[in-house]
Design a protein around this motif. Structure first.
Motif, PDB file in Angstrom:
ATOM      1  N   GLU A   1      -0.332  -5.068   8.271  1.00 16.15           N
ATOM      2  CA  GLU A   1       0.790  -5.624   7.487  1.00 16.15           C
ATOM      3  C   GLU A   1       2.124  -4.976   7.849  1.00 16.15           C
ATOM      4  O   GLU A   1       3.186  -5.536   7.580  1.00 16.15           O
ATOM      5  CB  GLU A   1       0.578  -5.405   5.971  1.00 16.15           C
TER       6      GLU A   1
ATOM      7  N   LYS B   1       5.134 -10.423   6.722  1.00 15.39           N
ATOM      8  CA  LYS B   1       6.496 -10.067   6.310  1.00 15.39           C
ATOM      9  C   LYS B   1       6.893  -8.663   6.761  1.00 15.39           C
ATOM     10  O   LYS B   1       7.988  -8.205   6.494  1.00 15.39           O
ATOM     11  CB  LYS B   1       6.600 -10.123   4.784  1.00 15.39           C
TER      12      LYS B   1
ATOM     13  N   GLU C   1       4.317   1.072   0.510  1.00 13.01           N
ATOM     14  CA  GLU C   1       5.211  -0.046   0.835  1.00 13.01           C
ATOM     15  C   GLU C   1       6.004   0.287   2.090  1.00 13.01           C
ATOM     16  O   GLU C   1       6.414  -0.606   2.827  1.00 13.01           O
ATOM     17  CB  GLU C   1       6.221  -0.291  -0.304  1.00 13.01           C
TER      18      GLU C   1
ATOM     19  N   ASP D   1       6.713  -5.324   3.494  1.00 11.67           N
ATOM     20  CA  ASP D   1       7.421  -6.571   3.215  1.00 11.67           C
ATOM     21  C   ASP D   1       8.914  -6.318   3.406  1.00 11.67           C
ATOM     22  O   ASP D   1       9.612  -5.883   2.491  1.00 11.67           O
ATOM     23  CB  ASP D   1       7.132  -7.023   1.767  1.00 11.67           C
TER      24      ASP D   1
END
Ligand code: PLP
Length: 476
Positions: free
Chosen positions: A131, A139, A295, A318
């Protein structure tokens, strides 16, 4: 300066650089100048007429070098390493020549695209969850910041924007400024001071949480603090966990911190400024387990990965959360490809940005992953050698376990004895190291820093420390 004059000067400059770096071991690592030393060496005003290159070149030794602390001397053992390699220097020359400002894709497509590719190469080497990578098609993605301090602040501002938006959606009657005033961030008391400062700059209360004997922040401690703040009506928002703290290279327990962040919807940022480079070695990668909860993740290739300053690698799961937090869109920066590829200006605080990914590209290609791994492993081996030497001398003790290329040590007895030893080391100037302090314990930090440090250099430093320790009086 015209092209041919530049050609000659550049060759001489490169010769000077090579001679400087190859001869650096023989220079005194710490300068002996006093504040203001340069004033009398320079004219009062800038020259009106151009001077010859030869005059400038000769002034490097006369004016500059007497005041240089030689960070790349193998006798430099202070702070943490800052990277220096010939491939990194070569890339900086090219970056200086292209001299583009890569704020949008269109402003120099190669600048953005090489950065995206290098951040994916680097992310794959660290085995980051997909990710975080552009190639996943999601993203996420990576960006080069100037420093870890900027990375912590950028992530904090993105976390703040995300939380304010979410709370506002639940309580439309609350105004954004009062929501922002209720936000709280958390980090360990062992985190780098730039984390506390990110809270000040970003206008968010930063709780410095206590750590136990291991100097490690745990999920349990975080959860306790979060619950207390919720009970007070505050809004927990942002957590910075450190992998490889500045003072002792301790590792926060991200495997227990992560689930707490998940449970309370907190943004977890991981700061691995120094130690992150080690995760490209499979034997150290387990220390990054738990990164899947984050994150954002940051480390500095400009510390321990042979990429000259500045190059701080930051990934987001993201990236739209950052882009949306800082989005301004003036006409003069618009282009046809907007939204198709990143415009990195949205991912950082300044508008302008240099072509820093060239340094990563050159270093990867000219040293290879194996060359970069070997530098990490060599530093760890040298630190272990220093640790073994310490253990053989009963006058010394090791207050915290050595980690990576760092060994903390002190003279047995009062703090005063270790302070005295540090003063003697500074006066003698043959090696350079800095102290650390945890709670009431004062100690010295021995960090393997230079790319060229050898076993002989470690032994040299140890002999110097031992002989100066002879001069430190016992406690009375
Ligand atoms: N975080 C940690 C753990 C560090 O050790 C350091 C510096 O040594 C920093 C952040 C600050 O790094 P920078 O100078 O890139 O902002």
């Amino acid at each position: 300066m015209e092209a041919e004059a530049f050609r000659t000067a550049a060759r001489e400059m490169i010769d000077y650089v090579i001679d400087y770096l190859e001869g650096i071991r023989d220079r005194r690592v710490l300068p002996t100048v006093e504040p203001g030393y340069m004033r009398g060496m320079l004219p009062e005003e800038a020259p009106r007429e151009p001077e010859p290159w030869s005059a400038v070149l000769s002034d490097i030794e006369r004016v500059i070098m007497p005041g240089v602390t030689h960070w790349h001397s193998p006798h430099f053992h202070a702070f943490y390493p800052t990277a220096n390699s010939y491939p990194g220097i070569l890339a900086d020359i090219l970056s200086g020549a292209i001299a583009c400002i890569g704020f949008t894709w269109q402003s120099s497509p190669a600048c953005t695209e090489l950065e995206m590719n290098m951040m994916d190469w680097l992310g794959k080497l660290l085995a980051l969850p997909k990710e975080f990578l552009f190639c996943s098609g999601g993203k996420g993605g990576g960006v080069i910041q100037g420093t870890a301090s900027e990375a912590t602040l950028v992530a904090l501002l993105a976390a703040k924007a995300r939380t304010v938006k979410a709370v506002k959606a639940q309580h439309p009657e609350w105004n954004e400024a009062s929501i922002a005033g209720m936000l709280v961030a958390y980090t360990s008391e062992q985190a780098h001071c730039s984390v506390e400062r990110a809270g000040m700059l970003g206008g968010m209360k930063m709780h410095l949480l206590e750590t136990g004997e291991s100097l490690t922040l745990t999920g349990a401690k975080l959860e306790e603090a979060v619950k207390e703040d919720l009970a007070r009506g505050l809004i927990p928002c942002y957590v910075v966990a450190t992998l490889g703290t500045t003072t002792t290279c301790a590792f926060d327990d991200i495997l227990s911190i992560g689930p707490v962040c998940e449970k309370f919807g907190l943004w977890l940022h991981i700061d691995a400024a120094y130690a992150g480079a080690a995760f490209i070695c499979p034997e150290f990668r387990h220390l990054l387990n738990g990164v899947e909860y984050a994150e954002s993740f940051n480390f500095n290739p400009h510390k321990w990965m042979l990429v000259n300053f500045d190059c701080s690698a930051l990934w987001f799961k993201d990236a739209s959360l950052v882009v949306d937090a800082f989005n301004v869109d003036p006409v003069y920066l618009k282009h046809d490809q907007q939204g198709v590829v990143p415009d990195y200006r949205h991912w950082q605080i300044p508008l302008g940005r240099r072509f820093r990914s060239l340094k990563l590209w050159f270093v990867f290609r000219l040293l290879g992953v194996e060359g970069i791994q070997e530098n990490v492993r060599k530093h760890v081996r040298l630190a272990r050698r220093f640790h073994r030497l310490l253990l053989e001398d009963p006058r010394f003790s090791v207050p915290f376990p050595p980690a990576m290329g760092l060994v903390c040590f002190r003279l047995e007895g009062s703090n005063e004895r270790s302070k005295m030893l540090l003063n003697l080391i500074r006066e003698s100037g043959k090696i350079f190291l800095v102290p650390g302090g945890v709670k009431e314990t004062f100690f010295l930090r021995f960090s393997i820093c230079a790319r060229t440090t050898t076993e002989e250099d470690v032994d040299f430093a140890w002999r110097e420390i031992q002989s100066l320790a002879d001069q430190v009086a016992p406690d009375v």
